[in-house]
Scaffold this motif. Structure first.
Motif, mmCIF file in Angstrom:
data_model
loop_
_atom_site.group_PDB
_atom_site.id
_atom_site.type_symbol
_atom_site.label_atom_id
_atom_site.label_comp_id
_atom_site.label_asym_id
_atom_site.label_seq_id
_atom_site.Cartn_x
_atom_site.Cartn_y
_atom_site.Cartn_z
ATOM 1 N N PRO A 17 -4.635 41.422 6.018
ATOM 2 C CA PRO A 17 -5.126 40.232 6.625
ATOM 3 C C PRO A 17 -3.778 39.260 7.127
ATOM 4 O O PRO A 17 -3.029 39.672 6.615
ATOM 5 C CB PRO A 17 -5.986 39.496 5.659
ATOM 6 N N VAL A 18 -4.080 38.553 8.219
ATOM 7 C CA VAL A 18 -2.801 37.780 8.659
ATOM 8 C C VAL A 18 -3.289 36.228 8.315
ATOM 9 O O VAL A 18 -4.413 36.089 9.112
ATOM 10 C CB VAL A 18 -2.374 38.185 10.078
ATOM 11 N N LEU A 19 -2.413 35.478 8.229
ATOM 12 C CA LEU A 19 -2.578 34.058 8.162
ATOM 13 C C LEU A 19 -1.499 33.425 8.573
ATOM 14 O O LEU A 19 -0.270 33.518 8.282
ATOM 15 C CB LEU A 19 -2.960 33.493 6.729
ATOM 16 N N GLN A 20 -1.562 32.358 9.757
ATOM 17 C CA GLN A 20 -0.298 31.641 10.450
ATOM 18 C C GLN A 20 -0.940 30.142 10.561
ATOM 19 O O GLN A 20 -1.911 29.964 11.263
ATOM 20 C CB GLN A 20 -0.125 32.383 11.571
ATOM 21 N N ALA A 21 -0.190 29.460 9.713
ATOM 22 C CA ALA A 21 -0.358 27.941 9.985
ATOM 23 C C ALA A 21 0.971 27.155 9.891
ATOM 24 O O ALA A 21 1.780 27.780 9.389
ATOM 25 C CB ALA A 21 -1.377 27.474 8.910
ATOM 26 N N ALA A 22 1.000 25.963 10.231
ATOM 27 C CA ALA A 22 2.366 25.314 9.980
ATOM 28 C C ALA A 22 1.569 23.690 9.410
ATOM 29 O O ALA A 22 1.933 22.976 10.224
ATOM 30 C CB ALA A 22 2.934 25.069 11.323
ATOM 31 N N HIS A 45 0.857 -1.249 -0.009
ATOM 32 C CA HIS A 45 -0.073 0.095 -0.049
ATOM 33 C C HIS A 45 0.940 1.355 0.152
ATOM 34 O O HIS A 45 2.072 1.293 0.383
ATOM 35 C CB HIS A 45 -1.067 0.160 1.249
ATOM 36 N N VAL A 46 0.330 2.223 -0.524
ATOM 37 C CA VAL A 46 0.813 3.763 -0.337
ATOM 38 C C VAL A 46 -0.370 4.542 0.494
ATOM 39 O O VAL A 46 -1.675 4.392 -0.017
ATOM 40 C CB VAL A 46 1.076 4.247 -1.684
ATOM 41 N N ALA A 47 0.465 5.079 1.135
ATOM 42 C CA ALA A 47 -0.685 6.074 2.192
ATOM 43 C C ALA A 47 0.072 7.610 2.395
ATOM 44 O O ALA A 47 1.430 7.621 2.201
ATOM 45 C CB ALA A 47 -0.357 5.417 3.652
ATOM 46 N N ALA A 48 -1.024 8.284 2.151
ATOM 47 C CA ALA A 48 -0.547 9.839 2.419
ATOM 48 C C ALA A 48 -1.437 10.352 3.338
ATOM 49 O O ALA A 48 -2.739 9.979 3.264
ATOM 50 C CB ALA A 48 -0.658 10.265 0.965
ATOM 51 N N GLY A 49 -1.003 11.294 3.986
ATOM 52 C CA GLY A 49 -1.876 11.973 4.944
ATOM 53 C C GLY A 49 -1.403 13.429 5.126
ATOM 54 O O GLY A 49 -0.395 13.689 5.164
ATOM 55 N N THR A 50 -2.274 14.063 5.493
ATOM 56 C CA THR A 50 -1.868 15.439 5.933
ATOM 57 C C THR A 50 -2.693 15.689 7.504
ATOM 58 O O THR A 50 -3.904 15.626 7.622
ATOM 59 C CB THR A 50 -2.649 16.770 5.241
ATOM 60 N N PRO A 51 -1.970 15.657 8.487
ATOM 61 C CA PRO A 51 -2.618 15.930 9.709
ATOM 62 C C PRO A 51 -2.980 17.309 10.022
ATOM 63 O O PRO A 51 -2.602 18.118 9.456
ATOM 64 C CB PRO A 51 -1.501 15.476 10.786
ATOM 65 N N THR A 52 -3.953 17.336 11.142
ATOM 66 C CA THR A 52 -4.460 18.687 11.273
ATOM 67 C C THR A 52 -3.452 19.609 12.006
ATOM 68 O O THR A 52 -2.377 18.859 12.587
ATOM 69 C CB THR A 52 -5.640 18.624 12.198
ATOM 70 N N SER A 53 -3.443 20.752 11.762
ATOM 71 C CA SER A 53 -2.632 21.691 12.238
ATOM 72 C C SER A 53 -3.179 23.011 12.555
ATOM 73 O O SER A 53 -4.399 23.441 11.958
ATOM 74 C CB SER A 53 -1.196 21.995 11.385
ATOM 75 N N ASP A 54 -3.029 23.844 13.580
ATOM 76 C CA ASP A 54 -3.663 24.998 13.931
ATOM 77 C C ASP A 54 -3.469 25.842 12.944
ATOM 78 O O ASP A 54 -2.437 26.076 12.049
ATOM 79 C CB ASP A 54 -2.984 25.431 15.202
ATOM 80 N N LEU A 55 -4.574 27.056 12.815
ATOM 81 C CA LEU A 55 -4.562 27.842 11.840
ATOM 82 C C LEU A 55 -5.259 29.116 12.485
ATOM 83 O O LEU A 55 -6.111 28.974 13.269
ATOM 84 C CB LEU A 55 -5.513 27.520 10.662
ATOM 85 N N ARG A 56 -4.713 30.101 12.568
ATOM 86 C CA ARG A 56 -4.930 31.605 13.213
ATOM 87 C C ARG A 56 -4.794 32.267 12.020
ATOM 88 O O ARG A 56 -4.038 32.467 11.130
ATOM 89 C CB ARG A 56 -3.980 31.840 14.274
ATOM 90 N N ALA A 57 -6.104 33.375 11.786
ATOM 91 C CA ALA A 57 -6.207 34.273 10.885
ATOM 92 C C ALA A 57 -6.855 35.526 11.681
ATOM 93 O O ALA A 57 -7.463 35.599 12.680
ATOM 94 C CB ALA A 57 -6.872 33.659 9.901
ATOM 95 N N LEU A 58 -6.442 36.470 11.099
ATOM 96 C CA LEU A 58 -6.930 37.884 11.422
ATOM 97 C C LEU A 58 -7.800 38.454 9.886
ATOM 98 O O LEU A 58 -7.064 38.643 9.025
ATOM 99 C CB LEU A 58 -6.075 38.958 11.744
#
Length: 168
Positions: free
Chosen positions: A152-157, A106-119
């Motif tokens: 506007p401000v957008l901050q995420a990782a 199998h091939v698996a790909a995933g994007t875990p949740t991460s915090d997002l802050r915005a103004l």
């Protein structure tokens, strides 16, 4: 039934409804699965599994306008609204026959949740008149009007995982 009894009963029913609805609203995200079982049985082959989560956006309390000495209009006339959430997650796992051996791999790909802050964007304005001046007997003076946009401000990782392995 008296009107006070009806009012009390309505208040109790409202409180119970709010208590029951609170856990549904308190969720941070909604899980989403893509159903491919019907295709798997119709084609008689293993299909990929796809799923993820969709976050719920939570607006915050805006930082309201502030008085600044010497200006007629307050600073940040249209305040920025803070918004917090998570980035959506995605999980994909698909069979790949005979890549690492005789069994299905199998091939698996995933994007875990991460915090997002915005103004959100905001605005600051100033009138074409100054504050009343003592040297002009309390009359305001003329000045150029000012208008500004608060960006506007957008901050995420964000992150991602990619894997290859035996078994499904």
């Amino acid at each position: 039934m008296k009107s006070t009894t009806r009012g009390t009963l309505a208040a109790v029913v409202t409180c119970v409804a709010a208590a029951v609805a609170t856990p549904a609203v308190a969720a941070d995200s909604v899980p989403v699965a893509v159903p491919l079982d019907g295709v798997e049985h119709a084609l008689n082959m293993e299909m990929p599994t796809v799923g993820g989560t969709v976050p719920l956006i939570m607006p915050g309390r805006p930082d309201g306008p502030r008085y600044v000495e010497g200006r007629l209009l307050p600073d940040r006339a249209i305040p920025q609204l803070p918004v917090t959430s998570d980035l959506p997650s995605l999980n994909l796992r698909t069979p790949v026959p005979h890549v690492l051996g005789d069994a299905f791999d199998h091939v698996a790909a995933g994007t875990p949740t991460s915090d997002l802050r915005a103004l959100t964007p905001g605005a600051t304005l100033d009138a074409p008149l100054t504050a009343p001046r003592a040297d002009k007997l309390g009359l305001p003076a003329l000045q150029l009007p000012e208008a500004g946009v608060l960006a506007p401000v957008l901050q995420a990782a964000p992150g991602a995982d990619l894997g290859l392995g035996p078994g499904l």
